[in-house]
Design a protein around this motif. Structure first.
Motif, PDB file in Angstrom:
ATOM      1  N   LYS A 133       0.843  -1.195   0.000  1.00  0.00           N
ATOM      2  CA  LYS A 133       0.000   0.000   0.000  1.00  0.00           C
ATOM      3  C   LYS A 133       0.879   1.246   0.000  1.00  0.00           C
ATOM      4  O   LYS A 133       1.861   1.319   0.734  1.00  0.00           O
ATOM      5  CB  LYS A 133      -0.908  -0.012   1.240  1.00  0.00           C
ATOM      6  CG  LYS A 133      -1.843  -1.226   1.263  1.00  0.00           C
ATOM      7  CD  LYS A 133      -2.729  -1.248   2.483  1.00  0.00           C
ATOM      8  CE  LYS A 133      -2.008  -1.774   3.697  1.00  0.00           C
ATOM      9  NZ  LYS A 133      -2.857  -1.899   4.883  1.00  0.00           N
ATOM     10  N   GLU A 161      -2.054   7.569  -0.811  1.00  0.00           N
ATOM     11  CA  GLU A 161      -2.787   8.233  -1.895  1.00  0.00           C
ATOM     12  C   GLU A 161      -2.267   7.850  -3.280  1.00  0.00           C
ATOM     13  O   GLU A 161      -2.885   8.175  -4.297  1.00  0.00           O
ATOM     14  CB  GLU A 161      -2.724   9.750  -1.719  1.00  0.00           C
ATOM     15  CG  GLU A 161      -1.318  10.290  -1.827  1.00  0.00           C
ATOM     16  CD  GLU A 161      -1.269  11.809  -1.718  1.00  0.00           C
ATOM     17  OE1 GLU A 161      -2.226  12.481  -2.107  1.00  0.00           O
ATOM     18  OE2 GLU A 161      -0.249  12.320  -1.218  1.00  0.00           O
ATOM     19  N   GLY A 176      -1.908   4.699  -4.226  1.00  0.00           N
ATOM     20  CA  GLY A 176      -2.458   3.405  -4.603  1.00  0.00           C
ATOM     21  C   GLY A 176      -1.662   2.227  -4.078  1.00  0.00           C
ATOM     22  O   GLY A 176      -1.051   2.310  -3.005  1.00  0.00           O
ATOM     23  N   ALA A 225      -4.922   4.857  -6.309  1.00  0.00           N
ATOM     24  CA  ALA A 225      -6.016   5.115  -5.371  1.00  0.00           C
ATOM     25  C   ALA A 225      -7.107   5.834  -6.155  1.00  0.00           C
ATOM     26  O   ALA A 225      -6.795   6.595  -7.082  1.00  0.00           O
ATOM     27  CB  ALA A 225      -5.518   5.995  -4.232  1.00  0.00           C
ATOM     28  N   PHE A 234      -9.539  -1.074   2.423  1.00  0.00           N
ATOM     29  CA  PHE A 234      -8.946  -1.646   1.213  1.00  0.00           C
ATOM     30  C   PHE A 234      -8.890  -3.178   1.356  1.00  0.00           C
ATOM     31  O   PHE A 234      -9.356  -3.917   0.490  1.00  0.00           O
ATOM     32  CB  PHE A 234      -7.533  -1.078   1.000  1.00  0.00           C
ATOM     33  CG  PHE A 234      -6.871  -1.595  -0.227  1.00  0.00           C
ATOM     34  CD1 PHE A 234      -6.866  -0.861  -1.398  1.00  0.00           C
ATOM     35  CD2 PHE A 234      -6.254  -2.850  -0.231  1.00  0.00           C
ATOM     36  CE1 PHE A 234      -6.276  -1.363  -2.556  1.00  0.00           C
ATOM     37  CE2 PHE A 234      -5.666  -3.357  -1.378  1.00  0.00           C
ATOM     38  CZ  PHE A 234      -5.672  -2.610  -2.536  1.00  0.00           C
ATOM     39  N   SER A 243      -9.542  -0.439  -3.877  1.00  0.00           N
ATOM     40  CA  SER A 243      -9.141   0.958  -3.998  1.00  0.00           C
ATOM     41  C   SER A 243     -10.357   1.870  -3.821  1.00  0.00           C
ATOM     42  O   SER A 243     -10.301   2.896  -3.129  1.00  0.00           O
ATOM     43  CB  SER A 243      -8.506   1.140  -5.383  1.00  0.00           C
ATOM     44  OG  SER A 243      -8.159   2.460  -5.584  1.00  0.00           O
ATOM     45  N   GLY A 250     -11.267   2.026  -0.105  1.00  0.00           N
ATOM     46  CA  GLY A 250     -10.342   2.892   0.638  1.00  0.00           C
ATOM     47  C   GLY A 250     -10.731   4.357   0.473  1.00  0.00           C
ATOM     48  O   GLY A 250     -10.748   5.138   1.424  1.00  0.00           O
ATOM     49  N   SER A 251     -11.092   4.727  -0.755  1.00  0.00           N
ATOM     50  CA  SER A 251     -11.429   6.135  -1.027  1.00  0.00           C
ATOM     51  C   SER A 251     -12.703   6.548  -0.288  1.00  0.00           C
ATOM     52  O   SER A 251     -12.842   7.698   0.122  1.00  0.00           O
ATOM     53  CB  SER A 251     -11.597   6.367  -2.533  1.00  0.00           C
ATOM     54  OG  SER A 251     -12.834   5.859  -3.005  1.00  0.00           O
TER      55      SER A 251
END
Ligand code: AMP
Length: 306
Positions: free
Chosen positions: A203, A206, A208, A222, A238, A265, A268-269
């Protein structure tokens, strides 16, 4: 397939430039489970204290997470306090970690949980991760593990022991270099493959992730959100999206693993767009699919060279 998830269930105090969130629902298992629940049935294993609010328990259940493996013990729920650099969301200081009821937690899996085909060992003491893994019957199809610098620093031996027995390792770029003592993330991925895991997910916040699987590297950015309020739980969400998606398709190959990275992804956002789990619980599958499509358009290009 059902995904069994173990990890922390916490009350977090988080400071970001957007403000302060005090004693709000958090924890690796919480973020993972909520995220995974969009894709597959989820059962959570963990412990909370007698201060754990009924609302928070209800919230897990409303999202169809099976909480029969959630133990309520005398004492306080796990607490974590973090502060993000106002100028750089990638930098955070842990101000306080109180294991509380997790210090004495000895999970005993039910017969049903022992036979789960998909297992996610969310970020928690690696001794507990190993304890749960050793209780599994008929080796699971896929076991994922997430961890953090806290455990690399304090429990490296136990962490190495459990990493040798899993299939998917999630670590951030700093952690994996520290864990393997390698200079590049690519050498670090090879080092981890040699230990056992067939999938290594590195990871990069930001920027990705980089994924290594079956001799191939794959990069997933990301999802480009501009509305970052609180990055806490991005990694766990994620991981939950990744494992939840694979559990839903019940196939582990190059195609499904890459698609899983896309959904992961997206999840996570979503987690970072509000404090605690607030955004994760108001989103729906249409929004997830729409972000997945946008991510696809962001990454596709024509390989023909003129
Ligand atoms: P992430 O931002 O993905 O690293 O996850 C942050 C979450 O991990 C927070 O909700 C914390 O409650 C939880 N957490 C922080 N430190 C630990 C720890 N040492 N063990 C388990 N969970 C932790």
């Amino acid at each position: 397939m059902t995904l069994l998830i173990i990890g922390s269930i916490a009350y977090d105090t988080v400071e970001t430039k957007s403000g302060l969130s005090k004693d709000s629902l958090g924890g690796s298992a919480t973020y993972c489970s909520l995220s995974a629940s969009f894709f597959s049935p989820v059962r959570i294993v963990g412990v909370v204290g007698s201060d754990f609010k009924k609302n928070d328990h209800d919230l897990l259940q409303i999202n169809e997470i099976d909480t029969t493996g959630l133990e309520v013990a005398d004492g306080d729920t796990f607490r974590w306090h973090g502060r993000y650099d106002p100028d750089d969301f990638n930098k955070r200081d842990t101000l306080d970690t109180r294991l509380n009821v997790f210090a004495k937690f000895n999970p005993i899996l039910s017969d049903r949980n022992r036979t789960s085909k998909f297992l996610f060992l969310g970020n928690i003491d690696p001794t507990l991760q190993l304890n749960v893994l050793e209780q599994m019957e008929n080796s699971p199809t896929l076991v994922g593990l997430d961890t953090m610098n806290y455990w690399i620093d304090t429990e490296k031996r136990s962490l190495e022991k459990v990493v040798r027995k899993i299939d998917v390792l999630f670590m951030d770029a700093f952690e994996i270099r520290e864990f393997t003592q390698q200079n590049t993330i690519y050498d670090a991925a090879e080092y981890v493959h040699d230990m056992g895991p067939s999938i290594v997910v590195i990871k990069k916040g930001e920027h990705g992730v980089v994924l290594s699987h079956e001799g191939n590297l794959f990069a997933m950015p990301a999802f480009p959100t501009r509305n970052v309020v609180d990055p806490t739980g991005a990694g766990d969400s994620f991981g939950g999206g990744f494992m939840g998606y694979l559990s839903s398709v019940d196939t582990i190959d190059a195609k499904s693993v890459r698609q899983a990275a896309g959904f992961a992804s997206v999840m996570g956002s979503i987690a970072v767009e509000n404090f605690s789990v607030r955004k994760l619980i108001e989103i729906d599958r249409n929004e997830i699919n729409s972000r997945f499509d946008q991510l696809y358009k962001l990454t596709i290009f024509n390989p023909d060279i003129r």
